[in-house]
Write a protein that holds these residues in place. Structure first.
Motif, short mmCIF file in Angstrom:
data_model
loop_
_atom_site.label_atom_id
_atom_site.label_comp_id
_atom_site.label_asym_id
_atom_site.label_seq_id
_atom_site.Cartn_x
_atom_site.Cartn_y
_atom_site.Cartn_z
N SER A 83 -20.17 -8.99 -2.25
CA SER A 83 -18.96 -9.53 -1.61
C SER A 83 -17.83 -9.60 -2.64
O SER A 83 -16.66 -9.70 -2.28
CB SER A 83 -19.22 -10.86 -0.92
N ASP A 84 -18.16 -9.51 -3.92
CA ASP A 84 -17.09 -9.45 -4.93
C ASP A 84 -16.17 -8.25 -4.68
O ASP A 84 -14.95 -8.36 -4.83
CB ASP A 84 -17.68 -9.35 -6.34
N ASN A 159 -18.76 -23.02 -3.45
CA ASN A 159 -19.36 -22.96 -4.78
C ASN A 159 -18.29 -23.47 -5.74
O ASN A 159 -17.22 -22.86 -5.79
CB ASN A 159 -19.73 -21.49 -5.08
N ASP A 186 -15.28 -17.37 2.78
CA ASP A 186 -16.36 -16.81 1.98
C ASP A 186 -17.65 -17.56 2.34
O ASP A 186 -17.82 -18.72 1.99
CB ASP A 186 -15.99 -16.98 0.49
N TYR A 189 -23.13 -18.43 1.08
CA TYR A 189 -24.31 -19.30 1.18
C TYR A 189 -24.67 -19.67 2.60
O TYR A 189 -25.43 -20.61 2.83
CB TYR A 189 -24.08 -20.57 0.34
N THR A 213 -22.96 -11.95 1.87
CA THR A 213 -23.66 -11.22 0.81
C THR A 213 -25.17 -11.25 1.03
O THR A 213 -25.68 -12.16 1.71
CB THR A 213 -23.33 -11.82 -0.57
N SER A 215 -26.90 -11.46 -1.73
CA SER A 215 -27.28 -11.93 -3.07
C SER A 215 -27.97 -13.29 -3.08
O SER A 215 -28.71 -13.59 -4.01
CB SER A 215 -26.05 -12.03 -3.97
N LYS A 216 -27.71 -14.14 -2.10
CA LYS A 216 -28.18 -15.52 -2.20
C LYS A 216 -29.37 -15.76 -1.26
O LYS A 216 -30.50 -15.62 -1.69
CB LYS A 216 -27.00 -16.47 -1.92
N ARG A 224 -26.54 -5.68 -5.20
CA ARG A 224 -25.09 -5.56 -5.05
C ARG A 224 -24.74 -5.05 -3.65
O ARG A 224 -24.34 -3.90 -3.45
CB ARG A 224 -24.46 -4.64 -6.12
C1 LIG Z 1 -22.37 -15.48 -5.50
C2 LIG Z 1 -21.09 -15.55 -4.76
C3 LIG Z 1 -20.43 -14.40 -4.32
C4 LIG Z 1 -20.82 -13.05 -4.87
O1 LIG Z 1 -21.53 -12.33 -4.04
P1 LIG Z 1 -21.96 -10.84 -4.46
O2 LIG Z 1 -22.24 -10.30 -3.12
O3 LIG Z 1 -23.15 -10.98 -5.33
O4 LIG Z 1 -20.79 -10.18 -5.12
C5 LIG Z 1 -19.31 -14.50 -3.54
N1 LIG Z 1 -18.81 -15.71 -3.23
C6 LIG Z 1 -19.39 -16.84 -3.65
C7 LIG Z 1 -18.81 -18.14 -3.28
C8 LIG Z 1 -20.53 -16.80 -4.44
O5 LIG Z 1 -21.05 -17.92 -4.93
#
Ligand SMILES: *Cc1c(COP(=O)(O)O)cnc(C)c1O
Length: 356
Positions: A83-84, A159, A186, A189, A213, A215-216, A224
């Protein structure tokens, strides 16, 4: 006159300080609870028979499965390199460098400012209210002065505070920005509190964009892979800006498996397990004399204010446990964030706390 290589870089790159990710900060330890990663990985299968070919720009199976998971149609979903990348694409797509700006409310995720700086886009920040909700009147006032604010970022769960943006705060912001700006929520989470998603509001507010994402909650930070959920018109604009082959074929294969019915079951049981460990850690933290207060707990982490955040952080380092210190951030003096790890990792944290 001859210039150094650094002097050849454009001004704004010379001025950049790169994002201090947990990975870059590093630290010697064996228990890493500083990057909100999941405690363990799953196994996936790879078929390399088509690796000689370029991948699809938007792998259809991944898009189809994510759309079904999110309750949307395929034309409302974009997949990107985490998501970056989505955050940066939104800034590049909607902001004219030097002329238009973004707005966000720190303390929050660090990449909004990093991406804006990289793109030469100015930013306006407003502190949240003491309960970490957005200060709606202040935001509305800010919108009507200075350079145009084209993208507003809200992080929910936030976050590092774990706060959910209240619907009754977001809606007046959406009302005031229609036809003027893009509002990004965003939801990195959101798997830890799926009922709090704002995704249903996309129907009513075509300028609402949600980033997600794997990622979490999906335990795939190393993959990625991230998603943008929005009106098809917004998705089509982002598709003009994104790289031609942003998603490597192995990433698409693994993402599709993670989003299969079995993959979703695995994710949901992991989330239930981590939420249970989070509740247990929270109850224990509340009993500790060195803990002054606890923040909201809607992600896979807990933020706590300690008598001395730096002493707590150092004691953990001595025990090989790496947390993330937020003591230097606005409103977060003496605050340290603890990622929810597995049972043994949480026991190790408590062990240090009780001996403090
Ligand atoms: C971890 C995080 C992301 C990053 O997500 P990726 O998909 O790993 O780039 C985006 N936003 C927040 C708030 C995060 O904590």
């Amino acid at each position: 006159m001859s210039k150094t290589l650094t002097q050849l870089a454009c001004q704004r790159v010379q001025a950049l300080t790169p994002y201090l990710s947990a990975r870059r900060i590093g630290g010697k330890g064996h228990v890493f609870l500083n990057a909100n990663e999941a405690p363990k990985a799953e196994q996936y299968e790879l078929d390399c028979s088509r690796l000689n070919r370029y991948p699809e720009c938007q792998p259809p199976e991944v898009i189809r499965r994510y759309a079904a998971y999110a309750g949307l149609t395929a034309d409302q979903v974009l997949v990107s390199r985490g998501s970056d990348e989505a955050i940066e694409l939104l800034i590049r797509t909607f902001c004219e460098p030097g002329e238009e700006e973004i707005l966000f409310c720190p303390p929050t995720y660090g990449m909004y400012s990093i991406s804006a700086e990289t793109c030469g886009v100015g930013m306006r920040t407003l502190p949240p209210l003491p309960d970490f909700q957005p200060d709606v009147p202040a935001i509305l006032a800010e919108l009507s002065r200075g350079k145009p604010i084209k993208v507003l970022f809200f992080c929910s769960p936030n976050n590092p505070t774990g706060t959910l943006v209240a619907r009754e705060k977001l809606i007046p912001i959406l009302e005031a920005t229609a036809g003027k700006s893009i509002v990004v929520v965003d939801e990195a989470y959101i798997e830890f509190c799926p009922e709090a998603s704002m995704v249903d509001l996309i129907r009513h507010y075509p300028h609402l964009v949600i980033t997600r994402t794997l990622s979490k909650g999906f335990a795939l930070a190393g993959l990625r892979c991230g998603f943008t959920l929005a009106n098809p018109e917004v998705i089509n604009l982002l598709l003009k800006v994104i790289a031609p082959y942003p998603i490597p074929e192995p990433v698409a294969q693994i993402a599709a498996q993670a989003l299969s019915p079995e993959g979703l079951d695995t994710m949901r049981s992991r989330v239930a397990w981590l939420n249970r460990l989070k509740a247990e850690l929270k109850a224990e933290l509340a009993q500790q004399p060195c803990v002054q207060s606890l923040f909201d707990d809607h992600g896979n982490f807990l933020l706590a204010r300690f008598d001395s955040g730096s002493a707590l952080f150092a004691a953990m380092v001595d025990a090989g446990i790496i947390l993330r210190d937020f003591g230097s951030k606005p409103m977060l003096e003496n605050c340290v964030r603890i990622t929810i790890g597995d049972e043994a990792e949480m026991a190790a944290v408590l062990d240090v706390l009780k001996r403090l």
